[in-house]
Design a protein around this motif. Structure first.
Motif, PDB file in Angstrom:
ATOM      1  N   PHE C 310       0.834  -1.196   0.000  1.00 49.72           N
ATOM      2  CA  PHE C 310       0.000   0.000   0.000  1.00 49.72           C
ATOM      3  C   PHE C 310       0.868   1.245   0.000  1.00 49.72           C
ATOM      4  CE2 PHE C 310      -3.094  -2.861   2.244  1.00 49.72           C
ATOM      5  CZ  PHE C 310      -4.173  -2.700   1.384  1.00 49.72           C
ATOM      6  N   GLU C 311       0.478   2.226  -0.770  1.00 51.58           N
ATOM      7  CA  GLU C 311       1.038   3.563  -0.625  1.00 51.58           C
ATOM      8  C   GLU C 311       0.198   4.268   0.433  1.00 51.58           C
ATOM      9  OE1 GLU C 311       1.278   5.846  -4.273  1.00 51.58           O
ATOM     10  OE2 GLU C 311       1.442   7.717  -3.141  1.00 51.58           O
ATOM     11  N   VAL C 312       0.871   4.769   1.471  1.00 48.88           N
ATOM     12  CA  VAL C 312       0.141   5.388   2.584  1.00 48.88           C
ATOM     13  C   VAL C 312       0.037   6.881   2.314  1.00 48.88           C
ATOM     14  CG1 VAL C 312       0.033   5.683   5.084  1.00 48.88           C
ATOM     15  CG2 VAL C 312       1.118   3.639   4.101  1.00 48.88           C
ATOM     16  N   ILE C 313      -1.096   7.314   1.757  1.00 46.12           N
ATOM     17  CA  ILE C 313      -1.167   8.727   1.373  1.00 46.12           C
ATOM     18  C   ILE C 313      -1.430   9.640   2.563  1.00 46.12           C
ATOM     19  CG2 ILE C 313      -1.695   8.371  -1.058  1.00 46.12           C
ATOM     20  CD1 ILE C 313      -4.610   8.854  -0.378  1.00 46.12           C
ATOM     21  N   SER C 314      -1.729   9.063   3.709  1.00 47.07           N
ATOM     22  CA  SER C 314      -1.850   9.891   4.916  1.00 47.07           C
ATOM     23  C   SER C 314      -0.508   9.951   5.671  1.00 47.07           C
ATOM     24  CB  SER C 314      -2.955   9.356   5.813  1.00 47.07           C
ATOM     25  OG  SER C 314      -2.728   7.992   6.122  1.00 47.07           O
ATOM     26  N   ALA C 315       0.557   9.631   4.993  1.00 49.52           N
ATOM     27  CA  ALA C 315       1.898   9.781   5.577  1.00 49.52           C
ATOM     28  C   ALA C 315       2.801  10.444   4.530  1.00 49.52           C
ATOM     29  CB  ALA C 315       2.461   8.423   5.989  1.00 49.52           C
ATOM     30  N   ILE C 316       3.827  11.143   5.006  1.00 53.09           N
ATOM     31  CA  ILE C 316       4.727  11.875   4.116  1.00 53.09           C
ATOM     32  C   ILE C 316       6.166  11.523   4.483  1.00 53.09           C
ATOM     33  CG2 ILE C 316       5.571  14.188   3.501  1.00 53.09           C
ATOM     34  CD1 ILE C 316       2.800  15.281   4.068  1.00 53.09           C
ATOM     35  N   GLY C 320       5.576  15.966  -0.936  1.00 52.24           N
ATOM     36  CA  GLY C 320       4.760  15.417  -2.017  1.00 52.24           C
ATOM     37  C   GLY C 320       4.906  13.928  -2.231  1.00 52.24           C
ATOM     38  N   LYS C 321       5.592  13.226  -1.321  1.00 53.89           N
ATOM     39  CA  LYS C 321       5.768  11.780  -1.493  1.00 53.89           C
ATOM     40  C   LYS C 321       5.261  11.000  -0.279  1.00 53.89           C
ATOM     41  CE  LYS C 321       9.277  11.906  -5.008  1.00 53.89           C
ATOM     42  NZ  LYS C 321      10.654  11.574  -5.416  1.00 53.89           N
ATOM     43  N   HIS C 322       4.922   9.748  -0.533  1.00 49.36           N
ATOM     44  CA  HIS C 322       4.309   8.911   0.492  1.00 49.36           C
ATOM     45  C   HIS C 322       5.038   7.581   0.597  1.00 49.36           C
ATOM     46  CE1 HIS C 322       1.232  11.890   0.129  1.00 49.36           C
ATOM     47  NE2 HIS C 322       1.101  11.621  -1.155  1.00 49.36           N
ATOM     48  N   PRO C 323       5.130   7.049   1.812  1.00 54.73           N
ATOM     49  CA  PRO C 323       5.823   5.773   1.967  1.00 54.73           C
ATOM     50  C   PRO C 323       4.973   4.606   1.469  1.00 54.73           C
ATOM     51  CG  PRO C 323       4.914   6.461   4.056  1.00 54.73           C
ATOM     52  CD  PRO C 323       4.652   7.573   3.093  1.00 54.73           C
ATOM     53  N   GLN C 324       5.623   3.511   1.162  1.00 50.19           N
ATOM     54  CA  GLN C 324       4.914   2.289   0.777  1.00 50.19           C
ATOM     55  C   GLN C 324       5.159   1.233   1.852  1.00 50.19           C
ATOM     56  OE1 GLN C 324       4.683   1.235  -3.405  1.00 50.19           O
ATOM     57  NE2 GLN C 324       5.252  -0.861  -2.889  1.00 50.19           N
ATOM     58  N   ILE C 325       4.073   0.620   2.302  1.00 45.63           N
ATOM     59  CA  ILE C 325       4.222  -0.407   3.332  1.00 45.63           C
ATOM     60  C   ILE C 325       3.882  -1.786   2.770  1.00 45.63           C
ATOM     61  CG2 ILE C 325       3.726   1.128   5.283  1.00 45.63           C
ATOM     62  CD1 ILE C 325       0.885  -0.237   5.321  1.00 45.63           C
ATOM     63  N   THR C 326       4.386  -2.784   3.459  1.00 48.07           N
ATOM     64  CA  THR C 326       4.162  -4.173   3.063  1.00 48.07           C
ATOM     65  C   THR C 326       3.520  -4.903   4.239  1.00 48.07           C
ATOM     66  OG1 THR C 326       6.221  -4.019   1.824  1.00 48.07           O
ATOM     67  CG2 THR C 326       5.306  -6.244   2.165  1.00 48.07           C
ATOM     68  N   LEU C 327       2.370  -5.526   4.001  1.00 45.29           N
ATOM     69  CA  LEU C 327       1.719  -6.325   5.035  1.00 45.29           C
ATOM     70  C   LEU C 327       1.708  -7.778   4.580  1.00 45.29           C
ATOM     71  CD1 LEU C 327      -1.412  -4.074   5.842  1.00 45.29           C
ATOM     72  CD2 LEU C 327       0.877  -3.979   6.850  1.00 45.29           C
ATOM     73  N   ARG C 328       2.203  -8.648   5.442  1.00 46.18           N
ATOM     74  CA  ARG C 328       2.290 -10.066   5.065  1.00 46.18           C
ATOM     75  C   ARG C 328       1.491 -10.914   6.048  1.00 46.18           C
ATOM     76  NH1 ARG C 328       7.456  -8.376   4.089  1.00 46.18           N
ATOM     77  NH2 ARG C 328       8.135  -8.580   1.920  1.00 46.18           N
ATOM     78  N   SER C 329       0.946 -12.013   5.545  1.00 44.60           N
ATOM     79  CA  SER C 329       0.237 -12.943   6.425  1.00 44.60           C
ATOM     80  C   SER C 329       0.115 -14.294   5.756  1.00 44.60           C
ATOM     81  CB  SER C 329      -1.174 -12.394   6.733  1.00 44.60           C
ATOM     82  OG  SER C 329      -1.949 -13.386   7.375  1.00 44.60           O
TER      83      SER C 329
END
Lengths: 334, 334, 334, 334
Positions: C310-316, C320-329
């Protein structure tokens, strides 16, 4: 007039600068306040060694200058019981009240034409049983017209006994927040709470007019949804607050549909005292703030007009007693 | 047991299939319901010409089979006044109730061991003044033990007069939704409303046990936050609902701090009937659902135990009267 | 650690006594605060002529003594631009910072081992365009290791340009309330708002540990639901905040049902960056505070494990850039 | 026009009488609905053996007669895949659609001038992977102009692949509730949810006008706060929904204060695409229903007019893509 005449700031033992008191009052829609710093109790003196006891008033007055809020000059005369704590408001100079003798200070306040009321006569720090009791000194102060009112409500307390004293001795019924911290926190304002206030029935929004009304006992206290006062001010107030909006018969029945509107911020609990029973509820009717409640009344015949009698159990006119109101309306035929 | 024994579906003049009634009951946490279709009033007959009057029950039973909800077989005997509408529940076969004679149908229901109650005796379609009044036929039905109960609450109506009739004639006090549309819409459930229900004090959660309790008048009706019933069931119910959680003296005073907990979904309005006055409120105390309310009691001396008396004005035990409850607790010393 | 290192009281230009700041911090669940009175701006001096600039800290320290809240000694060095306003925290004596020269005061603070950050570089009183811009003096301060951090968030402002400066010059990213009035009013706390805070990733809840983390740039700012910080602290923080709770296939389909839980007080807005499309939403997924959101993922085949990007658009992480997170299960088979 | 053209009642496999569907639509403020009973799936047939498949429509029409709600005659053609389920609306006689052949029934519907759309092409009962895929039969139906639209949203599902099919094959984009139970329960309306609807851009509120708009693809779907449609209808819709209310410079700065008003019931998530950065937020701006949001824009110089560009991430114009809107306003000088 919505008034709160007992408040503190950093200039005695409160925790805020006077500007916060002005902002709180504006948020709460008040008409008049008084910052009644303790004359004799000054715990912040090491940090705030101001010689002028009118300072708190002056800062508040400046803060309020562009707003429609009256700032009344006042002080709390802070003594052991008797006479306990008393507020002198509408004074001209707080510094002159720095008088040792407990009675002399009342005379000085009166020389300044003060309205003086007894604070928290039920305070457990000074009365372990919490029961407001008149002392000989208080009787003397009343007799000599040095004491005009009494707090029936202070902060989060209400005193049936103080109300008894007010009625028996012709004192003005007062209710105040006695706030030291923040109004929002102390009274849960964001969750729908409210500070105790004194409703003063003055002719105009001026200091002189409010003072005249206080001297003439024209007050009702509003505390936790409860209205406390003398019948002559309480009943008209409630009859202005709750009104019949419409009254008409339903279909071709003898059941009268009445809409009752509560135009205030108080919730009213009413007990039916007419001979008619209701079709949609028992005798208890609750009308929330701003709400319209429909009552269906079994009038047995079609009436041209309706008169409703209610005992208002969310109001107090004497210890353990409630006023009765009358609501009248013509009946619309459809 | 929370019960609603008067409901309709598309199988008479309601607007939903029986599965919705089951789902509504589960959402409202009920223990037992009855779908009491009109025997004689079948406005959807052109579309639903089912010959079997037990059909609605059967569909509901199937829908409820994996849930802990009792479906009681019942029918509404739908006649002009007298005897008006009456519900027969715990019947074995609704079809056999299709009997012309207004009394014979009661006898047939009784042959099936039905519990029978008079519906909405205050209905303005049948009584223009909305005042429940016993007719000779009702007196006969009661005398012959063909009528067991009476709706004191139906839909959005309450009848003081029906309560009088119940008490004077030893009838079971009933309250029902008489729902035709949707429970959520009719009673504003999402906004905190609730349908009228009959609380039945049965020993077990079985049909037989509930029926036994109904025959023995062990009910209290819950309607718009109001509890209506006989003292013997009403007072223990309220005393179970509202309890003293803690009682201890504050500081070194004679002011007793009592926490009262309301473990129910009903709001209680209580009037203080002890000789003590309260330090933080007048005599009216309101305890919202699930809330703990603190009362400060001026007991004048330090008591080892406290007994509080309250008139519960949000409950009715007779027309215009309210039960009095007693709350007791030991006092903790700190 | 939730920290707010920029606050004022009556001891400079704020409106409350220090005890209110302590109570606000406790209500907001903070771990550390600093009362950073202006050294050079003392509008209440006539009333509060205290000679000791550590006084505010001392009162707060006393108020907090029974609570798990760290009070960090600090001061605001209040100058024209450049260098503008700067906070020195973790100092030992505020009085020694009363130094005329704008650079000498930084040196004195550093002698006390202070952590120093540039306040509101975007302040329109000092930069009419609101655009944070590094001056030569700031470059010098950074070069000489006299400036450690910069406010990217101050009060109700956020500065993309300040974030750029922080990243380019290896400064600690700071966010503070700069409160003068009341936190509840300024940030609408009762309506769900929150003050800006700096999350400091320290090893322990001690002053030393927090200071070490600040010197080593281990911060993320939380402002109006927005998380701002360097990827190395931001991404693990978000991956700790949002987790896959369960993942299993629905029925006999290839549609994977994933419950994502947000265990924080922040709302997250996520954009799907996997190759799979969702069965119950578009690519934007919003997870409210404390909420569990169900996502149905069309994986085309049955996977033994799932990896969501996911690109977290509520984080900077950069202007103008957003972090990308990885969720695994792992995927549960039912 | 707010429309929901896929609903069920007891006349196929739904749980309510048609009057409830009318009342739900009125509560939700809809302009047109269709009760599209399954032609071939009649689980309540034993109880409701009506021979006339227009019956549901007729009852709804009667119920709606005093309201401003259009009832459109329609039916669900219920087949295995292909062609799966398809709704034919604006038909004249549902009975004539009882045709065995899967293509012949489309021709009969078209003979009645029906608008026909493919229901839930992503339904996991017919497509285990949930991925809408065009079959040869669908291609033929489209080619022969027997299929006009496709559900991109059905109940609680959204299909990126169905949107792709709609765009590639010039089909009308449809969104429906496909309700069987209660709208309030299925979509959590009392908690702020809403049913999926198709916004139809017709010239008038008549059946003919809505039908014309549907044939000409003038729709946007509204689903869980998401707007889905072609740019030519989507962008003007959003630009009508969100408007600049005021724009003026703050104090003597180059920071422009812009109030953006959302006059709709949808929440919008916007990403800033101008060259200017914001003074009070990052690039993500959320505007809740009915809310006015203030944005402070650092324009570097004082502009006479402002043009804002936003990517609307709460809207979809192509799978994984979002429309860009332009908001313009003159700047007020104060």
């Amino acid at each position: 007039m919505k008034c709160d005449f007992h408040q503190h700031t950093v200039f005695s033992d409160g925790s805020v600068w006077p500007d916060i008191r002005v902002k709180e009052a504006l948020m709460d829609g008040l008409d008049a306040i008084s910052l009644t710093e303790h004359l004799e109790y000054q715990p912040h003196k090491a940090d705030i060694p101001h010689p002028d006891r009118n300072r708190s008033f002056e800062i508040a007055l400046k803060e309020a200058k562009d707003h429609d809020l009256l700032i009344v000059k006042g002080s709390e005369i802070t003594r052991r019981m008797p006479p306990g704590h008393n507020n002198a408001i509408f004074i001209s100079d707080a510094n002159k009240l720095l008088v040792d003798d407990s009675v002399a200070v009342f005379r000085e306040a009166k020389k300044q034409n003060a309205f003086i009321f007894w604070n928290h006569p039920n305070w457990t720090n000074q009365r372990k049983d919490g029961i407001a009791t008149l002392t000989d000194m208080h009787r003397m102060l009343i007799k000599e017209k040095l004491l005009d009112g009494i707090e029936v409500v202070n902060d989060k307390t209400y005193s049936d006994e103080a109300l008894r004293i007010a009625l028996d001795n012709n004192l003005t019924i007062m209710g105040t927040s006695d706030i030291h911290g923040l109004i929002d926190w102390e009274f849960g304002v964001p969750k729908g709470g409210h500070r105790p206030i004194t409703l003063v029935f003055s002719k105009e929004k001026t200091e002189a007019s409010i003072q005249e009304a206080l001297f003439n006992r024209r007050t009702v206290v509003f505390y936790k949804n409860l209205l406390i006062g003398r019948n002559e001010y309480l009943i008209p107030l409630i009859e202005q607050s709750i009104k019949i909006k419409t009254a008409k018969y339903t279909g071709n029945t003898q059941v009268l549909s009445v809409d009752i509107e509560n135009s205030t911020n108080a919730e009213f609990s009413l007990l039916n005292k007419t001979v008619y029973t209701f079709h949609n509820s028992g005798e208890l009717v609750t009308v929330k703030p701003g709400e319209i409640v429909n009552i269906l009344i079994k009038t047995k015949e079609r009436l041209p007009a309706i008169t409703l009698l209610f005992e208002v159990i969310s109001a107090i006119n004497e210890p353990g007693k409630h006023p009765q109101i009358t609501l009248r309306s013509a009946v619309t035929t459809n």
